[in-house]
Design an enzyme around this catalytic site. Structure first.
Site, PDB file in Angstrom:
ATOM      1  CG  ASP A   9     -34.844  35.812 -15.735  1.00 28.16           C
ATOM      2  OD1 ASP A   9     -34.765  34.642 -16.053  1.00 28.16           O
ATOM      3  OD2 ASP A   9     -35.058  37.062 -16.013  1.00 28.16           O
ATOM      4  CG  LEU A  10     -35.599  34.792 -22.238  1.00 21.89           C
ATOM      5  CD1 LEU A  10     -34.821  34.866 -23.154  1.00 21.89           C
ATOM      6  CD2 LEU A  10     -36.619  33.170 -23.061  1.00 21.89           C
ATOM      7  CG  ASP A  11     -39.525  35.703 -19.383  1.00 21.07           C
ATOM      8  OD1 ASP A  11     -39.999  35.723 -21.001  1.00 21.07           O
ATOM      9  OD2 ASP A  11     -40.017  34.368 -18.625  1.00 21.07           O
ATOM     10  CB  THR A  17     -40.450  38.110 -22.431  1.00 21.37           C
ATOM     11  OG1 THR A  17     -39.195  38.056 -21.843  1.00 21.37           O
ATOM     12  CG2 THR A  17     -41.044  38.117 -24.002  1.00 21.37           C
ATOM     13  CE  LYS A  45     -40.280  42.360 -13.651  1.00 17.16           C
ATOM     14  NZ  LYS A  45     -39.739  44.126 -13.195  1.00 17.16           N
ATOM     15  CB  SER A 114     -35.576  31.028 -18.938  1.00 18.52           C
ATOM     16  OG  SER A 114     -37.338  31.410 -18.746  1.00 18.52           O
ATOM     17  CB  ALA A 115     -38.494  30.274 -14.426  1.00 15.33           C
ATOM     18  CE  LYS A 145     -34.787  31.674 -12.740  1.00  9.40           C
ATOM     19  NZ  LYS A 145     -34.976  32.788 -14.192  1.00  9.40           N
ATOM     20  CD  GLU A 169     -33.203  35.927 -12.583  1.00  9.95           C
ATOM     21  OE1 GLU A 169     -33.914  36.573 -12.490  1.00  9.95           O
ATOM     22  OE2 GLU A 169     -33.139  34.607 -13.166  1.00  9.95           O
ATOM     23  CG  ASP A 170     -35.534  40.339 -14.654  1.00 13.14           C
ATOM     24  OD1 ASP A 170     -35.951  38.723 -14.842  1.00 13.14           O
ATOM     25  OD2 ASP A 170     -37.018  40.860 -14.752  1.00 13.14           O
TER      26      ASP A 170
END
Ligand code: BG6
Ligand code: MG
Length: 217
Positions: A9-11, A17, A45, A114-115, A145, A169-170
């Site tokens: 995942d990115l953010d 971010t 998130k 990433s979404a 997600k 993932e966070d």
């Protein structure tokens, strides 16, 4: 089954971010007289833009037309884009570059799930666009997600089964998506929120030592 790919995942995993998404949503919510705090943000998130807006507007006493919703989503995104303008390689979270090195050294594929439709801009700013063997296009994935679709899209691009992939993932929605894809999940953050992950780490600095090394055996 041996792991052959790690899908990030990115953010909130590669860079912070998640905080900018929070600021932009909070500003929008407050401008509409709607309360918005970190507990609300935790629900959002990993959740797509329009669905996040629906969550916020559900707390309002008035109804919004589709045209108004489009305007509000656009407003939030413009605000978010201003916040991410200055992103640079210095904004990478601790342990992420060593994690990429660890994966490359072992020949694992590296994917991004990433979404965010802003993901290409963010990874460009961070200077890591070339690290990824495949970047999912959030705009082309019908079910966001917690559906597994975006993680499966990356696995398919690699020609791999879910069981051969690790996901990082966070977000609670993201961990659910990874597990639904049949993958092993490393959750970054609050153990209470991410209880369904296979491994939960408080921060990314120990991703290799307490995450990858543990699952790779
Ligand atoms: C996810 C974030 O990565 O992307 C969410 O965790 C965000 O907070 C979602 O709403 C969509 O992002 P964007 O940039 O397309 O609005
Ligand atoms: Mg995230």
């Amino acid at each position: 089954m041996a792991f052959k790919a790690c899908i990030f995942d990115l953010d909130g995993v590669i860079t912070d971010t998640a905080h900018f998404h929070f600021l932009a949503w909070q500003r929008l919510a407050h401008s509409l007289g709607i309360a918005f705090d970190h507990a609300d943000n935790d629900q959002l998130k990993g959740v797509g833009r329009m669905q996040s807006l629906e969550y916020i507007l559900a707390k309002s006493s008035r109804a919004y037309s589709e045209a108004e919703k489009e305007t509000l989503a656009h407003q939030k995104n413009e605000d978010y884009k201003t916040l991410i303008q200055e992103i640079s390689p210095a904004d990478m979270l601790p342990g992420i570059l060593p994690a990429f090195d660890w994966l490359k050294a072992r020949g694992w594929k590296i994917g991004l799930a990433s979404a965010s439709r802003n993901a290409p801009v963010v990874i460009e700013g961070l200077g890591i666009a070339k690290v990824f063997d495949y970047v999912a296009d959030a705009g082309a994935i019908p079910n966001g997600k917690p559906a597994p679709d975006i993680f499966l899209d990356v696995a398919n691009a690699f020609g791999l089964e879910g069981g051969e992939c690790l996901g990082v993932e966070d977000a609670a929605a993201g961990v659910t998506a990874i597990k639904a894809a049949g993958m092993t999940a490393i959750g970054i953050g609050d153990a209470y929120v991410l209880a369904h992950a296979d491994i939960i780490l408080p921060q990314t600095g120990i991703l290799v030592s307490e995450g990858f090394e543990k699952v790779a055996g």
